[in-house]
Design a protein around this motif. Structure first.
Motif, PDB file in Angstrom:
ATOM      1  N   LEU A 165       0.817  -1.210   0.000  1.00  0.00           N
ATOM      2  CA  LEU A 165       0.000   0.000   0.000  1.00  0.00           C
ATOM      3  C   LEU A 165       0.852   1.261   0.000  1.00  0.00           C
ATOM      4  O   LEU A 165       0.559   2.222  -0.714  1.00  0.00           O
ATOM      5  CB  LEU A 165      -0.922   0.009   1.227  1.00  0.00           C
ATOM      6  CG  LEU A 165      -1.743   1.280   1.456  1.00  0.00           C
ATOM      7  CD1 LEU A 165      -2.701   1.505   0.292  1.00  0.00           C
ATOM      8  CD2 LEU A 165      -2.506   1.197   2.776  1.00  0.00           C
ATOM      9  N   ARG A 166       1.943   1.281   0.802  1.00  0.00           N
ATOM     10  CA  ARG A 166       2.761   2.488   0.945  1.00  0.00           C
ATOM     11  C   ARG A 166       4.097   2.286   0.215  1.00  0.00           C
ATOM     12  O   ARG A 166       4.800   1.327   0.468  1.00  0.00           O
ATOM     13  CB  ARG A 166       2.998   2.792   2.424  1.00  0.00           C
ATOM     14  CG  ARG A 166       1.707   2.996   3.230  1.00  0.00           C
ATOM     15  CD  ARG A 166       2.019   3.116   4.720  1.00  0.00           C
ATOM     16  NE  ARG A 166       2.706   1.921   5.215  1.00  0.00           N
ATOM     17  CZ  ARG A 166       3.289   1.821   6.406  1.00  0.00           C
ATOM     18  NH1 ARG A 166       3.273   2.857   7.228  1.00  0.00           N
ATOM     19  NH2 ARG A 166       3.888   0.699   6.781  1.00  0.00           N
ATOM     20  N   TRP A 167       4.425   3.231  -0.666  1.00  0.00           N
ATOM     21  CA  TRP A 167       5.607   3.099  -1.514  1.00  0.00           C
ATOM     22  C   TRP A 167       6.529   4.297  -1.373  1.00  0.00           C
ATOM     23  O   TRP A 167       6.067   5.430  -1.231  1.00  0.00           O
ATOM     24  CB  TRP A 167       5.195   3.001  -2.981  1.00  0.00           C
ATOM     25  CG  TRP A 167       4.526   1.722  -3.376  1.00  0.00           C
ATOM     26  CD1 TRP A 167       3.248   1.339  -3.069  1.00  0.00           C
ATOM     27  CD2 TRP A 167       5.091   0.672  -4.155  1.00  0.00           C
ATOM     28  NE1 TRP A 167       2.985   0.109  -3.615  1.00  0.00           N
ATOM     29  CE2 TRP A 167       4.093  -0.324  -4.290  1.00  0.00           C
ATOM     30  CE3 TRP A 167       6.323   0.472  -4.763  1.00  0.00           C
ATOM     31  CZ2 TRP A 167       4.304  -1.493  -5.003  1.00  0.00           C
ATOM     32  CZ3 TRP A 167       6.540  -0.695  -5.477  1.00  0.00           C
ATOM     33  CH2 TRP A 167       5.542  -1.658  -5.590  1.00  0.00           C
ATOM     34  N   ALA A 168       7.837   4.032  -1.474  1.00  0.00           N
ATOM     35  CA  ALA A 168       8.849   5.071  -1.675  1.00  0.00           C
ATOM     36  C   ALA A 168       9.554   4.746  -2.983  1.00  0.00           C
ATOM     37  O   ALA A 168      10.075   3.638  -3.154  1.00  0.00           O
ATOM     38  CB  ALA A 168       9.844   5.107  -0.533  1.00  0.00           C
ATOM     39  N   ILE A 169       9.534   5.684  -3.917  1.00  0.00           N
ATOM     40  CA  ILE A 169      10.224   5.515  -5.196  1.00  0.00           C
ATOM     41  C   ILE A 169      11.430   6.446  -5.191  1.00  0.00           C
ATOM     42  O   ILE A 169      11.285   7.664  -5.070  1.00  0.00           O
ATOM     43  CB  ILE A 169       9.286   5.813  -6.376  1.00  0.00           C
ATOM     44  CG1 ILE A 169       8.133   4.815  -6.369  1.00  0.00           C
ATOM     45  CG2 ILE A 169      10.048   5.767  -7.694  1.00  0.00           C
ATOM     46  CD1 ILE A 169       7.141   5.001  -7.487  1.00  0.00           C
ATOM     47  N   ILE A 170      12.617   5.865  -5.310  1.00  0.00           N
ATOM     48  CA  ILE A 170      13.867   6.615  -5.196  1.00  0.00           C
ATOM     49  C   ILE A 170      14.542   6.672  -6.563  1.00  0.00           C
ATOM     50  O   ILE A 170      14.844   5.638  -7.155  1.00  0.00           O
ATOM     51  CB  ILE A 170      14.807   5.962  -4.166  1.00  0.00           C
ATOM     52  CG1 ILE A 170      14.115   5.837  -2.803  1.00  0.00           C
ATOM     53  CG2 ILE A 170      16.100   6.748  -4.039  1.00  0.00           C
ATOM     54  CD1 ILE A 170      14.910   5.037  -1.784  1.00  0.00           C
ATOM     55  N   GLY A 171      14.772   7.883  -7.070  1.00  0.00           N
ATOM     56  CA  GLY A 171      15.479   8.044  -8.333  1.00  0.00           C
ATOM     57  C   GLY A 171      14.722   8.888  -9.331  1.00  0.00           C
ATOM     58  O   GLY A 171      13.490   8.974  -9.292  1.00  0.00           O
ATOM     59  N   ALA A 172      15.473   9.504 -10.252  1.00  0.00           N
ATOM     60  CA  ALA A 172      14.893  10.434 -11.213  1.00  0.00           C
ATOM     61  C   ALA A 172      14.678   9.831 -12.591  1.00  0.00           C
ATOM     62  O   ALA A 172      14.322  10.547 -13.523  1.00  0.00           O
ATOM     63  CB  ALA A 172      15.793  11.668 -11.340  1.00  0.00           C
ATOM     64  N   ASP A 248       7.731   5.916   6.809  1.00  0.00           N
ATOM     65  CA  ASP A 248       7.479   4.477   6.867  1.00  0.00           C
ATOM     66  C   ASP A 248       6.788   4.044   5.581  1.00  0.00           C
ATOM     67  O   ASP A 248       5.793   4.644   5.173  1.00  0.00           O
ATOM     68  CB  ASP A 248       6.594   4.134   8.059  1.00  0.00           C
ATOM     69  CG  ASP A 248       7.364   4.168   9.373  1.00  0.00           C
ATOM     70  OD1 ASP A 248       8.442   3.561   9.435  1.00  0.00           O
ATOM     71  OD2 ASP A 248       6.884   4.830  10.310  1.00  0.00           O
ATOM     72  N   VAL A 249       7.312   2.991   4.959  1.00  0.00           N
ATOM     73  CA  VAL A 249       6.707   2.471   3.732  1.00  0.00           C
ATOM     74  C   VAL A 249       6.681   0.952   3.790  1.00  0.00           C
ATOM     75  O   VAL A 249       7.369   0.325   4.607  1.00  0.00           O
ATOM     76  CB  VAL A 249       7.490   2.932   2.485  1.00  0.00           C
ATOM     77  CG1 VAL A 249       7.447   4.452   2.335  1.00  0.00           C
ATOM     78  CG2 VAL A 249       8.935   2.441   2.513  1.00  0.00           C
ATOM     79  N   ASP A 250       5.881   0.376   2.894  1.00  0.00           N
ATOM     80  CA  ASP A 250       5.822  -1.077   2.786  1.00  0.00           C
ATOM     81  C   ASP A 250       6.801  -1.610   1.736  1.00  0.00           C
ATOM     82  O   ASP A 250       7.252  -2.750   1.837  1.00  0.00           O
ATOM     83  CB  ASP A 250       4.406  -1.520   2.423  1.00  0.00           C
ATOM     84  CG  ASP A 250       3.390  -1.102   3.467  1.00  0.00           C
ATOM     85  OD1 ASP A 250       3.689  -1.256   4.666  1.00  0.00           O
ATOM     86  OD2 ASP A 250       2.302  -0.610   3.093  1.00  0.00           O
ATOM     87  N   GLU A 251       7.082  -0.791   0.721  1.00  0.00           N
ATOM     88  CA  GLU A 251       7.978  -1.249  -0.345  1.00  0.00           C
ATOM     89  C   GLU A 251       8.748  -0.077  -0.922  1.00  0.00           C
ATOM     90  O   GLU A 251       8.278   1.063  -0.929  1.00  0.00           O
ATOM     91  CB  GLU A 251       7.180  -1.943  -1.452  1.00  0.00           C
ATOM     92  CG  GLU A 251       8.033  -2.687  -2.454  1.00  0.00           C
ATOM     93  CD  GLU A 251       8.951  -3.717  -1.803  1.00  0.00           C
ATOM     94  OE1 GLU A 251      10.138  -3.367  -1.550  1.00  0.00           O
ATOM     95  OE2 GLU A 251       8.495  -4.840  -1.534  1.00  0.00           O
TER      96      GLU A 251
END
Length: 474
Positions: A165-172, A248-251
Motif C-alpha cells: 500500500l505504501r511506496w517510496a520511489i527513489i530516483g529520477a 514508513d513504507v511497505d515497499e
C-alpha cells in the motif's frame, strides 16, 4: 563439440532479437544465446510492464479517503499483456524461423580458436554480437540491501503476493515518475524522492513542472533535491531516512540508472576494452576485437539521458550488416535528433530533436519557438481536455529542428514531427497536411499555423518600425 555459425548473438534483449531476425532474413546461420543475469532476468518486454499497468489503472476508480490495499487485478493484467508481447518474438518463434536458441550463460575463449563456450559446446562464427543490455544496479544506500527493494525486473513478482500500500520511489529515471503516478491512481500512498532540482531532469523545466503538478494532483508526494541517507527494516515496514525526516513504507522501488550486463562473459580474456559504463565500440559498432561487435545499452549509449529502444534497434540492423559483409556502414549518431522519445505519464510527454531549453540557450539568432495550447484543438475541446501544449523549434527559413509536446496522444503526435525532421520538411509543409477533424492530429496543423501568425506579426512590426522612422524624419 564445436558448432559453426555465421553470427553468434549474446543477449536476451529486444536488440538481440531484432538482430537475429535481421540476420535470418539475410540467409545467415544464427545462434542466439539467452543468458540469465544473477541479479535479475533481462526480459525483452519488461520496459512495457509499467505502461500496461498504467493503461488499466486509468479504468479503475479508487476511494482516496479510505485506506485499502490495491487490487491485484491490474498487476495480473499487465503481466498477461507483456506475456503476449513476448510471444511475438519468443524463442520458440525465433527457432521456427531458423535461429538456434540456446539458454544459459557462457563465456568467450580464444584457444585454440575464438569461440563462445556454453553448455560444453564451442560456438564458432565469422562474427559475434554482444547485445546483453543492462540490469538494475545495486543502490549505494546504507541498509537497503537488508531491507529489500524492487526494480523494474522484479516488479512482475508482485503478481504472486499482496500488493503493498505504501511506496517510496527513489530516483529520477522516467520509469519512477511513471510508476509513481500509476500506483497513486491504484490507491497506493506514494512518495517520489529525487536528488535533482526537478523531476525528469533531462526535460525542460516548464514540461517537468506540468508533469509534477499532475502527479501531486493524483496524490503523489514529491521530494526534490533530497538524498536518502539510510534505510532500515522496522517490524513489517521499512524506514526511509532523508536527513532529519523519515517515512514508513511497505515497499521501495529503485529508479536509478542501470549498469551494462557484461560480467560473466570473459571480455577481458579476449581483449575487449570496457569500463563500468559499457563496452567501447568504434563507429562501425566493432569492439577492440575485430570479430566481436556490440550494440545497445551494453555500450552505455543513451538518447537525451534515457535508454532508447529505437536507438538500439537502429544499431542492431547496422551491426548485422557490418558483421556479415566486408563493406562496413558507419553509425550516424547525428541521427539522434530524428529519434523521438516519450515519458508515459498521464498526460504523456514527448520530444524530438532540439529541446526548447537548448534553443533558448543557443547563440544562434535565427531560432524561433512556436507554441500552441492543446485546449484550442477541437478534439480536446470535445473531450474536455484543458491542459497540454506543443512547442516547435524552427529557423527563420522554416526548417524544423525540434519539438516538445505534453498532452493527450503526445507520443503519437511527436512521430509526425519526427518524420518531418527526417524528411527535411519545412514548417510550411505541415500547414498543407490534410487531417481529419475532429482529431488530435489537427493539433499539429494548428501548431504549424503559428508560423504564419509569427510572420504576420513580424511583418507588422517592420511596418510599424518604418512608420515610426518616417514620423521621426517629419
Amino acid at each position: 563439440m564445436a558448432l559453426e555459425y555465421d553470427l553468434v548473438i549474446i543477449g536476451a534483449t529486444a536488440a538481440a532479437r531484432v538482430a537475429a531476425i535481421e540476420a535470418v532474413n539475410l540467409q545467415a546461420r544464427v545462434a542466439l544465446i539467452l543468458p540469465h543475469p544473477a541479479n535479475g532476468q533481462v526480459h525483452p518486454q519488461s520496459d512495457f510492464y509499467p505502461y500496461a499497468l498504467a493503461q488499466i489503472a486509468k479504468t479503475i476508480q479508487t476511494n482516496r479517503g479510505q485506506i485499502q490495499s490495491p487490487s491485484s487485478y491490474p498487476w495480473k493484467y499487465a503481466y498477461t499483456a507483456i506475456d503476449r508481447l513476448e510471444q511475438e518474438s519468443s524463442p520458440a518463434l525465433l527457432a521456427a524461423m531458423g535461429v538456434d536458441t540456446i539458454f544459459g550463460t557462457g563465456e568467450f575463449c580464444r584457444r585454440p580458436h575464438l569461440a563462445f563456450n556454453i553448455n560444453q559446446r564451442y560456438l564458432r562464427a565469422r562474427a559475434y554480437l554482444i547485445a546483453t543490455g543492462s540490469v538494475s544496479d545495486y543502490p549505494i544506500i546504507p541498509g537497503i540491501q537488508s531491507a529489500g527493494y524492487l526494480t523494474l525486473d522484479r516488479l512482475p513478482s508482485l503478481v504472486e503476493r499482496e500488493i503493498p500500500l505504501r511506496w517510496a520511489i527513489i530516483g529520477a529515471e522516467s520509469i519512477g515518475v511513471e510508476l509513481a503516478q500509476t500506483l497513486a491512481k491504484l490507491g497506493c500512498q506514494v512518495k517520489l524522492i529525487v536528488e535533482t532540482e526537478q523531476i525528469l531532469p533531462y526535460e525542460d523545466l516548464d514540461f517537468a513542472n506540468l508533469i509534477q503538478a499532475q502527479l501531486e494532483a493524483d496524490g503523489v508526494r514529491v521530494y526534490l533535491a533530497t538524498i536518502v541517507t539510510k534505510v532500515s527494516q522496522e517490524n513489517r515496514s521499512k524506514l526511509v531516512v532523508m536527513g532529519d525526516e523519515s517515512i514508513d513504507v511497505d515497499e521501495i522501488f529503485i529508479a536509478l540508472p542501470d549498469r551494462p550486463f557484461i560480467e560473466p562473459f570473459n571480455l577481458a580474456g579476449v581483449g575487449i576494452d570496457h569500463t563500468d559504463k559499457g563496452i567501447s565500440i568504434d563507429n562501425k559498432l566493432r569492439t577492440s576485437h575485430p570479430q566481436i561487435y556490440a550494440c545497445g545499452n551494453v555500450c552505455g549509449n543513451v538518447l537525451g539521458g534515457y535508454h532508447s529502444q529505437s536507438l538500439t534497434q537502429y544499431e542492431a540492423k547496422i551491426v548485422v550488416h557490418n558483421a556479415l559483409n566486408w563493406r562496413k556502414i558507419k553509425v550516424d549518431y547525428s541521427s539522434y535528433d530524428r529519434l523521438p522519445w516519450a515519458v508515459y505519464t498521464d498526460p504523456p510527454l514527448a520530444r524530438v530533436g532540439m529541446t526548447i531549453g537548448a534553443a533558448t540557450n543557443s547563440p544562434r539568432r535565427d531560432l524561433i519557438i512556436l507554441q500552441k495550447y492543446l485546449k484550442t484543438c477541437p478534439q480536446a475541446i470535445l473531450n474536455n481536455i484543458t491542459s497540454g501544449f506543443c512547442q516547435i523549434v524552427v529557423t527563420r527559413t522554416g526548417q524544423i529542428l525540434g519539438a516538445e509536446i505534453v498532452g493527450q496522444n503526445a507520443p503519437e503526435l511527436i512521430q509526425i514531427l519526427a518524420l518531418a525532421i527526417q524528411q527535411k520538411l519545412k514548417i510550411t509543409d505541415l500547414t498543407t497536411f490534410p487531417c481529419l477533424s475532429p482529431s488530435y492530429t489537427e493539433f499539429i496543423y494548428q501548431a504549424a499555423q503559428e508560423w504564419h501568425t509569427y510572420n504576420r506579426n513580424q511583418k507588422q512590426q517592420r511596418q510599424n518600425g518604418w512608420l515610426n522612422c518616417l514620423c521621426w524624419w517629419k
